[in-house]
Design a protein around this motif. Structure first.
Motif, mmCIF file in Angstrom:
data_model
loop_
_atom_site.group_PDB
_atom_site.id
_atom_site.type_symbol
_atom_site.label_atom_id
_atom_site.label_comp_id
_atom_site.label_asym_id
_atom_site.label_seq_id
_atom_site.Cartn_x
_atom_site.Cartn_y
_atom_site.Cartn_z
ATOM 1 N N VAL A 30 48.348 51.137 36.381
ATOM 2 C CA VAL A 30 47.721 49.925 36.385
ATOM 3 C C VAL A 30 46.479 50.190 35.711
ATOM 4 N N ALA A 31 46.169 49.479 34.765
ATOM 5 C CA ALA A 31 44.921 49.478 33.863
ATOM 6 C C ALA A 31 44.347 48.249 34.279
ATOM 7 N N ILE A 32 43.246 48.332 34.948
ATOM 8 C CA ILE A 32 42.268 47.123 35.311
ATOM 9 C C ILE A 32 41.436 46.887 34.050
ATOM 10 N N ASN A 33 41.605 46.047 33.172
ATOM 11 C CA ASN A 33 40.869 45.830 31.968
ATOM 12 C C ASN A 33 39.854 44.930 32.015
ATOM 13 N N LYS A 34 38.738 44.908 31.114
ATOM 14 C CA LYS A 34 37.607 44.071 30.869
ATOM 15 C C LYS A 34 36.591 44.254 31.977
ATOM 16 N N VAL A 35 36.366 45.650 32.492
ATOM 17 C CA VAL A 35 35.314 46.019 33.470
ATOM 18 C C VAL A 35 34.102 45.787 33.083
ATOM 19 N N ASP A 36 34.001 45.783 31.662
ATOM 20 C CA ASP A 36 32.665 45.738 31.188
ATOM 21 C C ASP A 36 32.172 44.238 31.500
ATOM 22 N N LYS A 37 32.801 43.476 31.856
ATOM 23 C CA LYS A 37 32.450 41.805 31.816
ATOM 24 C C LYS A 37 31.822 41.732 33.058
ATOM 25 N N PRO A 38 30.642 41.092 33.126
ATOM 26 C CA PRO A 38 30.012 40.879 34.446
ATOM 27 C C PRO A 38 30.801 40.253 35.506
ATOM 28 N N GLU A 39 31.691 39.502 35.306
ATOM 29 C CA GLU A 39 32.556 38.553 36.324
ATOM 30 C C GLU A 39 33.828 39.690 36.591
ATOM 31 N N ALA A 75 40.258 42.129 34.638
ATOM 32 C CA ALA A 75 39.680 42.257 35.813
ATOM 33 C C ALA A 75 38.774 40.873 36.195
ATOM 34 N N ASP A 76 38.742 40.197 35.374
ATOM 35 C CA ASP A 76 37.924 38.755 35.148
ATOM 36 C C ASP A 76 39.272 37.731 35.617
ATOM 37 N N ASP A 77 40.358 38.009 35.546
ATOM 38 C CA ASP A 77 41.290 37.286 35.832
ATOM 39 C C ASP A 77 42.192 37.655 37.099
ATOM 40 N N SER A 78 43.239 37.349 37.356
ATOM 41 C CA SER A 78 43.960 37.596 38.247
ATOM 42 C C SER A 78 45.441 37.973 37.890
ATOM 43 N N MET A 125 44.143 51.871 47.039
ATOM 44 C CA MET A 125 44.736 51.093 48.416
ATOM 45 C C MET A 125 45.593 52.144 49.082
ATOM 46 N N SER A 126 45.379 53.379 48.901
ATOM 47 C CA SER A 126 46.183 54.378 49.500
ATOM 48 C C SER A 126 47.693 54.453 48.993
ATOM 49 N N GLY A 127 47.792 54.030 47.921
ATOM 50 C CA GLY A 127 49.287 54.024 47.692
ATOM 51 C C GLY A 127 49.408 55.198 46.544
ATOM 52 N N GLU A 128 50.666 54.920 45.771
ATOM 53 C CA GLU A 128 51.227 55.842 45.119
ATOM 54 C C GLU A 128 50.711 55.536 43.584
ATOM 55 N N VAL A 129 50.769 54.429 43.221
ATOM 56 C CA VAL A 129 50.401 53.924 42.003
ATOM 57 C C VAL A 129 48.916 54.324 41.481
ATOM 58 N N GLN A 130 48.884 55.017 40.294
ATOM 59 C CA GLN A 130 47.465 55.336 39.716
ATOM 60 C C GLN A 130 46.783 54.000 39.336
ATOM 61 N N ASP A 131 45.492 54.048 39.257
ATOM 62 C CA ASP A 131 44.950 52.760 38.873
ATOM 63 C C ASP A 131 43.483 53.381 38.031
ATOM 64 N N VAL A 132 43.306 52.704 36.900
ATOM 65 C CA VAL A 132 42.239 53.228 36.248
ATOM 66 C C VAL A 132 41.498 52.018 35.690
ATOM 67 N N GLU A 133 40.010 51.909 35.947
ATOM 68 C CA GLU A 133 39.445 50.959 35.643
ATOM 69 C C GLU A 133 39.033 51.080 33.969
ATOM 70 N N VAL A 134 39.242 50.326 33.113
ATOM 71 C CA VAL A 134 38.948 50.546 31.627
ATOM 72 C C VAL A 134 38.374 49.201 30.939
ATOM 73 N N SER A 135 37.570 49.424 29.793
ATOM 74 C CA SER A 135 37.134 48.449 29.062
ATOM 75 C C SER A 135 37.838 48.797 27.597
ATOM 76 N N ALA A 136 38.551 47.936 27.228
ATOM 77 C CA ALA A 136 39.227 47.919 25.690
ATOM 78 C C ALA A 136 38.096 47.826 24.607
ATOM 79 N N ILE A 137 37.189 47.161 25.013
ATOM 80 C CA ILE A 137 36.086 47.007 24.171
ATOM 81 C C ILE A 137 34.697 48.130 24.088
ATOM 82 N N THR A 138 34.724 48.326 25.192
ATOM 83 C CA THR A 138 33.612 49.408 25.280
ATOM 84 C C THR A 138 34.204 50.921 25.158
#
Ligand code: GDP
Length: 839
Positions: free
Chosen positions: A443-452, A419-422, A472-485
């Motif tokens: 899609v696993a959007i990682n590092k959401v613990d990071k402030p940026e 999440a802090d990158d692209s 975004m109203s699509g079909e692909v599941q997306d989950v916000e995660v943090s591997a660290i926390t």
């Protein structure tokens, strides 16, 4: 005289009985000799012993010398008794003698009688036996005759030989009676036996062959000391009959022999149901010296099959694969199976961290086992009870290499984006791979613990690559995660479980197992080990399988918790032990019925791969030649062949080498694999003019000699950096001098001793070259380097020595290393400066 008289009195107790005798000599000399009658104890006195003049009797007769109180009459009586006793003794001795003689005569007579009886008995038996033989023979002949009538050709060949044998035997038998008619008298048992045995056996043959039995022959048989049992006779008869019948039967059963393009001699014999020795002999007659374990080509095999009178059915090599079950499962056999998940994404976006976090969640939530074992895949259970199988090999290489090998293992791809990158190049690559394979993504959007962290930016960027997430109203599941926390991990697992449900993944646990190799390596202690993900069916201990170019029988199954298990069903990853070689990641495993099938398929695939590689090698060489001919400035290639101790290092080396290169030169890895460098590798390297690079592995003996013969260079490394550096230098033409290793010797560890103050000492035999105290040493186990260092001691008997020559025994101990075992090989090397020469 008075002197002599006086002397006489003194000397002789019976003085009156002695006298003087005048002796006269020649020349007129005389001499007076005192004659003394020697006393003698007389047992049988003469009449009137008392008055006799004999010195002895004089003594007994002399009353003054008698024991006191014994009268004359008494004396007389005693003497008489003595005399009688003596007479009795003599008589008794005589009687005894007579008795003895009589007994001896009796014994003699009995012996003669017994012998006579024995002879008669033997004669009778021999007659009976001869009769039985006669009957047997007649029966065998009748049977043979019947058979002969059925198959005239074979009989024609057989008969002259038989007649010839008859003639020979008949001749021998004629001599038999003469030599056999030995007198039976008093010969030792053994002697008789020896004399009788030889002619007797001849007679027996004669009896069977001629069909006549003379009294002589029967008697001859009877002469033998030891009896041949009827059973032995019958056995011999039976053997002869079977032999006769066997020839006939062979003619009758004509088999259809499935003949592939090459076949092992023993297998050929097996398929014809002939004896291996006969097949080898037939080959030898054709001028081919082969052992039963060698392969022969189909044309040769065809000649052999025809010679044995069977029918050839040529099969295409590819047909061997047919034994693998391919039919579709019946719907009622199908059962739900866990999904298999691969995590992909750009480097550093947290794939490894996420895999670890997921594994740890399952451990902390009280899953069985505490320590997980890295076997390349693991299973976890979600809170809702769903079981998920994760492939523990992040990165795209594994995914693509598997796909390219036909193993579509993954059901769901988890795309990790930080999440802090692209979205980054490898993110795009992963998306393409997943799409190409038709595998759904989460899609696993990682590092959401990071402030940026900015998850929405990621979602938006993904749109560009046609990945439309749910938010975004699509079909692909997306989950916000943090591997660290650990935030969002449960959601991710549930999302996966949901996706799996949609996919309705099913498999049939009842069929023969089919699976894919996720990882494989040559384990020092356990031999080749492969982690297999079972995709369909159930893999059990004892199953026979083929996997890629290898085959084996499941010796043990180890699950991701490190526990031994008896079986593994669909979507279960297990370590499989019991392979004959190391397969490659992505190889497909199939359980088959027999080891022969498994071996055949593996061999077929190996040959196919060899041909493919050789063709590829030849093509590139040609290509290169053409390129060079056309334009010298074109990019040229440096082909190499890489063998490493584990799959991981092989992949790392290949990746590193592929990066090597500049505008003029590029490194091309022809082939990379795990395990010792083999003859096949050398063949491939020779075809492409490539050097072979061994990373912590060694060439086996046949490969070494092949390399020497064909001039293929083998280079060994134990540090990747050195390897890459060398290749880089060679590729860029920097052929400066370098430090190079020379092997100066090899020693085989025979025994390991524990010596106080020294530690473990290896009792070795120097098998090649020389062992030098000052040289570097490596410890090889199954051609894999497990230690490199120096020697602490080199001993010949009790003495510390500088060198030990080939063929001699010595003691060696390593500096700071103790894990040595009998069977290990010690490689002794020295470094020297030489000119660079890599290709
Ligand atoms: P990979 O190359 O994709 O396997 O990425 P790694 O798992 O090695 O992670 C790369 C770096 O990112 C490591 O230093 C991790 O500690 C860090 N990292 C991974 N996941 C997270 C996360 O969720 N939060 C934070 N703050 N750091 C993370």
């Amino acid at each position: 005289m008075s002197d002599s008289d006086g002397k006489k009195t003194l000397g002789l107790r019976g003085g009156s009985h002695s006298g003087n005798v005048k002796q006269s000599f020649s020349h007129g000399r005389t001499k007076n000799v005192v004659v003394e009658t020697k006393r003698k104890r007389v047992v049988v006195p003469k009449q009137g012993a008392g008055k006799s003049s004999g010195g002895g009797s004089a003594r007994t007769g002399d009353p003054s010398r008698r024991p006191a109180g014994i009268s004359d009459a008494e004396m007389e009586r005693r003497l008489k008794a003595l005399q009688a006793a003596k007479a009795r003794e003599v008589e008794e001795a005589r009687e005894r003698e007579a008795e003895e003689r009589r007994r001896a005569e009796e014994r003699e007579r009995l012996r003669a009688e017994k012998e006579q009886k024995e002879r008669e008995q033997r004669e009778a038996e021999e007659r009976a036996r001869a009769k039985a033989e006669e009957e047997e023979r007649r029966r065998a002949e009748e049977e043979a005759a019947a058979k002969r009538a059925a198959a005239a050709a074979a009989a024609a060949a057989e008969q002259p030989a038989e007649r010839k044998a008859d003639g020979a035997r008949g001749g021998a038998a004629k001599q038999a009676p003469a030599s056999a008619q030995q007198p039976v008298q008093r010969k030792s048992e053994r002697e008789r036996e020896q004399q009788a045995r030889t002619p007797r056996s001849k007679t027996r043959d004669e009896g069977r062959r001629s069909g006549k039995l003379t009294l002589n022959q029967a008697l001859t048989g009877g002469e033998g000391g030891r009896q041949r049992s009827m059973a032995a006779m019958k056995r011999k008869q039976e053997r002869a009959r079977q032999k006769a019948m066997g020839t006939q039967e062979r003619e009758k059963i004509i088999r259809e022999v499935q003949l592939p393009e090459t076949i092992v001699v023993s297998e050929l014999a097996n398929r014809m149901a002939e004896r291996v020795a006969d097949v080898v002999k037939a080959l030898m007659n054709m001028g081919m010296m082969v052992t039963q374990n060698q392969s022969i080509d189909a044309d040769t095999a065809e000649l052999i099959i025809e010679e044995f009178g069977h029918k050839v059915v040529r099969v295409s090599d590819a047909d061997v694969e047919d034994v693998i079950q391919h039919e579709a499962d019946k719907p009622e056999d199908l059962q739900p199976r866990p999904p298999v998940i691969t995590i992909m994404g750009h480097v550093d976006h947290g794939k490894t961290s996420l895999l670890d976090a997921i594994r740890n969640t399952s451990v902390t939530t009280g899953e069985a086992g505490g320590i997980t074992q890295h076997i390349g895949a693991y299973q976890v259970k979600t809170d809702s009870g769903a079981v998920l199988t994760f492939l523990d090999t992040p990165g795209h290489a594994a995914f693509t290499s598997m796909r390219s090998r036909g193993a579509q293992v993954t059901d769901i791809v988890v795309l990790v984006v930080a999440a802090d990158d692209s979205v980054m190049p490898q993110t795009i690559e992963a998306i393409n791979h997943a799409k190409a394979a038709g595998v759904p993504m989460i899609v696993a959007i990682n590092k959401v613990d990071k402030p940026e962290a900015n998850p929405d930016k990621v979602r938006t960027e993904l749109l560009q690559y046609e990945v439309v997430v749910e938010k975004m109203s699509g079909e692909v599941q997306d989950v916000e995660v943090s591997a660290i926390t650990g935030q969002g991990l449960d959601n991710l697992l549930e999302a996966i479980a949901l996706q799996a449900e949609i996919l309705e993944l099913k498999a049939n646990p009842k069929r023969a197992a089919e699976g894919a190799v996720i990882e494989a390596q040559l384990d020092v202690g356990r031999g080749p080990v492969a982690t297999v993900l079972v995709q369909n069916g159930t893999l059990r201990q004892g199953d026979i399988f083929v996997v890629g170019e290898q085959y084996g029988k499941v010796r043990a199954l180890v699950n991701d918790k490190g526990d031994r298990v008896q079986e593994a069903g669909p979507s279960v990853p297990v370590e499989v032990l019991g392979l004959n070689g190391t397969p490659e990641a992505g190889d497909v495993l199939n359980v088959v019925d027999t080891e022969a099938q498994a071996r055949e398929i593996a061999e077929y695939r190996e040959n196919l791969a060899k041909e493919k590689r050789a063709a590829a090698g030849a093509a590139t060489t040609l290509e290169q030649l053409m390129k060079k001919a056309k334009d010298d400035e074109n990019v040229s290639e440096l082909p190499v062949l890489v063998k490493a101790d584990v799959q991981g290092s092989a992949e790392a080396i290949v990746q590193a080498l592929e990066k090597v290169g500049n505008d003029e030169v590029r490194v091309r890895v022809l082939h990379s694999g795990v395990g010792a460098i083999t003859e096949t590798d050398i063949g491939l390297a020779e075809a492409s003019g490539a050097p072979v690079i061994g990373f912590n592995v060694r060439a086996n003996a046949p490969a070494r000699s092949a390399a020497n013969q064909k001039g293929v260079e083998i280079r060994y490394y134990s540090v990747i950096y050195d390897l890459v550096d060398d290749v880089k230098a060679a590729a860029s033409g920097l052929l400066s001098n370098e430090i190079r290793e020379n092997f100066i010797g090899y020693a085989q560890i025979k025994e390991v001793f524990k010596v106080s103050n020294v530690g473990k000492v290896a009792g070795c035999l120097v098998t090649e070259g020389v062992a030098r105290r000052s040289a570097g040493v490596r410890l090889l186990r199954d051609n894999v380097v497990i230690h490199e260092g120096t020697l602490k001691t080199l001993k010949r008997f009790k003495d510390e020595v500088a060198e030990v020559q080939s063929g001699q025994e010595c003691g060696m101990a390593f500096e700071n290393y103790d894990d040595i075992r009998p069977g290990d090989v010690i490689e002794i090397f020295e470094r020297e400066e030489v000119e660079r020469n890599l290709d």
